[in-house]
Design a protein around this motif. Structure first.
Motif, PDB file in Angstrom:
ATOM      1  N   LYS A   6       0.814  -1.213   0.000  1.00  0.00           N
ATOM      2  CA  LYS A   6       0.000   0.000   0.000  1.00  0.00           C
ATOM      3  C   LYS A   6       0.848   1.264   0.000  1.00  0.00           C
ATOM      4  N   SER A   7       2.084   1.161   0.448  1.00  0.00           N
ATOM      5  CA  SER A   7       2.986   2.315   0.462  1.00  0.00           C
ATOM      6  C   SER A   7       3.735   2.392  -0.868  1.00  0.00           C
ATOM      7  N   ARG A   8       3.524   3.485  -1.597  1.00  0.00           N
ATOM      8  CA  ARG A   8       4.209   3.649  -2.883  1.00  0.00           C
ATOM      9  C   ARG A   8       5.724   3.694  -2.705  1.00  0.00           C
ATOM     10  N   ALA A   9       6.178   4.374  -1.680  1.00  0.00           N
ATOM     11  CA  ALA A   9       7.618   4.500  -1.458  1.00  0.00           C
ATOM     12  C   ALA A   9       8.239   3.139  -1.168  1.00  0.00           C
ATOM     13  N   LEU A  10       7.584   2.339  -0.341  1.00  0.00           N
ATOM     14  CA  LEU A  10       8.103   1.014  -0.018  1.00  0.00           C
ATOM     15  C   LEU A  10       8.047   0.107  -1.251  1.00  0.00           C
ATOM     16  N   ALA A  11       6.981   0.189  -2.013  1.00  0.00           N
ATOM     17  CA  ALA A  11       6.871  -0.618  -3.229  1.00  0.00           C
ATOM     18  C   ALA A  11       7.994  -0.280  -4.200  1.00  0.00           C
ATOM     19  N   ALA A  12       8.317   1.005  -4.320  1.00  0.00           N
ATOM     20  CA  ALA A  12       9.399   1.425  -5.214  1.00  0.00           C
ATOM     21  C   ALA A  12      10.738   0.886  -4.724  1.00  0.00           C
ATOM     22  N   ARG A  13      10.957   0.918  -3.423  1.00  0.00           N
ATOM     23  CA  ARG A  13      12.222   0.406  -2.865  1.00  0.00           C
ATOM     24  C   ARG A  13      12.325  -1.102  -3.041  1.00  0.00           C
ATOM     25  N   LEU A  14      11.215  -1.831  -2.870  1.00  0.00           N
ATOM     26  CA  LEU A  14      11.228  -3.279  -3.076  1.00  0.00           C
ATOM     27  C   LEU A  14      11.515  -3.612  -4.534  1.00  0.00           C
ATOM     28  N   SER A  15      10.929  -2.866  -5.435  1.00  0.00           N
ATOM     29  CA  SER A  15      11.172  -3.074  -6.859  1.00  0.00           C
ATOM     30  C   SER A  15      12.644  -2.795  -7.197  1.00  0.00           C
ATOM     31  N   ALA A  16      13.178  -1.749  -6.631  1.00  0.00           N
ATOM     32  CA  ALA A  16      14.594  -1.415  -6.847  1.00  0.00           C
ATOM     33  C   ALA A  16      15.507  -2.499  -6.274  1.00  0.00           C
ATOM     34  N   ALA A  17      15.130  -3.053  -5.130  1.00  0.00           N
ATOM     35  CA  ALA A  17      15.932  -4.117  -4.512  1.00  0.00           C
ATOM     36  C   ALA A  17      15.963  -5.348  -5.403  1.00  0.00           C
ATOM     37  N   ARG A  18      14.839  -5.684  -6.019  1.00  0.00           N
ATOM     38  CA  ARG A  18      14.790  -6.825  -6.945  1.00  0.00           C
ATOM     39  C   ARG A  18      15.688  -6.573  -8.157  1.00  0.00           C
ATOM     40  N   ARG A  19      15.618  -5.352  -8.702  1.00  0.00           N
ATOM     41  CA  ARG A  19      16.467  -5.007  -9.849  1.00  0.00           C
ATOM     42  C   ARG A  19      17.941  -5.082  -9.477  1.00  0.00           C
ATOM     43  N   GLU A  20      18.272  -4.638  -8.279  1.00  0.00           N
ATOM     44  CA  GLU A  20      19.666  -4.674  -7.827  1.00  0.00           C
ATOM     45  C   GLU A  20      20.167  -6.111  -7.711  1.00  0.00           C
ATOM     46  N   LEU A  21      19.343  -7.003  -7.164  1.00  0.00           N
ATOM     47  CA  LEU A  21      19.733  -8.411  -7.064  1.00  0.00           C
ATOM     48  C   LEU A  21      19.965  -9.001  -8.449  1.00  0.00           C
ATOM     49  N   LYS A  22      19.076  -8.698  -9.386  1.00  0.00           N
ATOM     50  CA  LYS A  22      19.245  -9.191 -10.754  1.00  0.00           C
ATOM     51  C   LYS A  22      20.521  -8.638 -11.374  1.00  0.00           C
ATOM     52  N   ALA A  23      20.809  -7.372 -11.122  1.00  0.00           N
ATOM     53  CA  ALA A  23      22.024  -6.759 -11.658  1.00  0.00           C
ATOM     54  C   ALA A  23      23.285  -7.406 -11.085  1.00  0.00           C
ATOM     55  N   MET A  24      23.204  -7.876  -9.843  1.00  0.00           N
ATOM     56  CA  MET A  24      24.353  -8.556  -9.225  1.00  0.00           C
ATOM     57  C   MET A  24      24.546  -9.957  -9.778  1.00  0.00           C
ATOM     58  N   GLY A  25      23.518 -10.489 -10.443  1.00  0.00           N
ATOM     59  CA  GLY A  25      23.639 -11.821 -11.024  1.00  0.00           C
ATOM     60  C   GLY A  25      22.752 -12.868 -10.393  1.00  0.00           C
ATOM     61  N   VAL A  26      21.878 -12.467  -9.476  1.00  0.00           N
ATOM     62  CA  VAL A  26      20.950 -13.419  -8.870  1.00  0.00           C
ATOM     63  C   VAL A  26      19.867 -13.750  -9.892  1.00  0.00           C
ATOM     64  N   ALA A  27      19.642 -15.041 -10.126  1.00  0.00           N
ATOM     65  CA  ALA A  27      18.613 -15.492 -11.062  1.00  0.00           C
ATOM     66  C   ALA A  27      17.329 -15.780 -10.295  1.00  0.00           C
ATOM     67  N   PHE A  28      16.242 -15.164 -10.712  1.00  0.00           N
ATOM     68  CA  PHE A  28      14.947 -15.388 -10.082  1.00  0.00           C
ATOM     69  C   PHE A  28      14.300 -16.596 -10.753  1.00  0.00           C
ATOM     70  N   VAL A  29      13.874 -17.568  -9.964  1.00  0.00           N
ATOM     71  CA  VAL A  29      13.256 -18.782 -10.496  1.00  0.00           C
ATOM     72  C   VAL A  29      11.901 -18.988  -9.834  1.00  0.00           C
ATOM     73  N   SER A  30      10.996 -19.600 -10.596  1.00  0.00           N
ATOM     74  CA  SER A  30       9.668 -19.848 -10.045  1.00  0.00           C
ATOM     75  C   SER A  30       9.368 -21.331  -9.930  1.00  0.00           C
ATOM     76  N   GLY A  31      10.320 -22.162 -10.275  1.00  0.00           N
ATOM     77  CA  GLY A  31      10.115 -23.607 -10.194  1.00  0.00           C
ATOM     78  C   GLY A  31       9.803 -24.155 -11.565  1.00  0.00           C
ATOM     79  N   GLY A  32       9.360 -25.381 -11.596  1.00  0.00           N
ATOM     80  CA  GLY A  32       9.034 -26.012 -12.864  1.00  0.00           C
ATOM     81  C   GLY A  32      10.213 -26.766 -13.427  1.00  0.00           C
ATOM     82  N   ALA A  33      10.316 -26.784 -14.745  1.00  0.00           N
ATOM     83  CA  ALA A  33      11.323 -27.593 -15.425  1.00  0.00           C
ATOM     84  C   ALA A  33      12.731 -27.117 -15.101  1.00  0.00           C
ATOM     85  N   LYS A  34      13.622 -28.096 -14.917  1.00  0.00           N
ATOM     86  CA  LYS A  34      15.018 -27.798 -14.660  1.00  0.00           C
ATOM     87  C   LYS A  34      15.707 -27.464 -15.968  1.00  0.00           C
ATOM     88  N   PRO A  35      16.638 -26.475 -15.947  1.00  0.00           N
ATOM     89  CA  PRO A  35      17.385 -26.217 -17.157  1.00  0.00           C
ATOM     90  C   PRO A  35      18.252 -27.425 -17.483  1.00  0.00           C
TER      91      PRO A  35
END
Length: 155
Positions: free
Chosen positions: A89-118
């Motif tokens: 509900k907080s726009r500022a917190l939502a923006a920071r969470l979104s930025a944190a996800r982008r930062e993790l991806k930029a560092m090389g963390v791969a986001f996975v949701s499960g399912g088939a193995k590569p």
């Protein structure tokens, strides 16, 4: 070079890799879906799987084992189902969470949701993918010849 021999050796290595247990350091709770890893709590392991994170851990990522793995070029996977709910509900917190996800991806963390193995992509599969105009699935292991084929350096 005898391409049939290379293909046969590649297939055998692929079979051995698929039968070998893949071990990953588990951080947090185990993911709800099977990601294809056998979880361990100490070395040796070939990847890090983050099964869950709190809001604070996501905002201020300081997980030492995961950071060391990234620094060493080891894959780090973050199970998306273990992240806090995306609605906020907080726009500022939502923006920071979104930025944190982008930062993790930029560092090389791969986001996975499960399912088939590569999987492992050999030359024949790479030729098929290229002919169909497709890219290999994210996280796939490529043989050197398959990589050259997909990059257009070899037939």
């Amino acid at each position: 070079m005898d391409e049939q021999l290379v293909e046969a050796v590649t297939k055998r290595v692929c079979q051995m890799m698929q039968n070998a247990p893949r071990q990953a350091l588990l951080i947090g709770n185990p993911p709800a879906q099977d990601l294809g890893w056998s979880y361990v709590s100490e070395p040796p392991y070939s990847a890090v799987v983050i099964g869950s994170m709190t809001l604070g851990e996501l905002l201020y990522f300081r997980q030492e084992e995961a950071l060391l793995a990234l620094a060493q070029g080891m894959p780090v996977y973050l199970y998306e189902g273990g992240l806090p709910a995306p609605s906020c509900k907080s726009r500022a917190l939502a923006a920071r969470l979104s930025a944190a996800r982008r930062e993790l991806k930029a560092m090389g963390v791969a986001f996975v949701s499960g399912g088939a193995k590569p999987g492992f992509i050999a030359a024949a599969e790479a030729r098929r993918l290229k002919a169909e105009g497709l890219a290999p699935p994210a996280g796939s292991l490529l043989s050197p010849l398959a990589k050259d084929i997909l990059e257009g350096k070899s037939q």
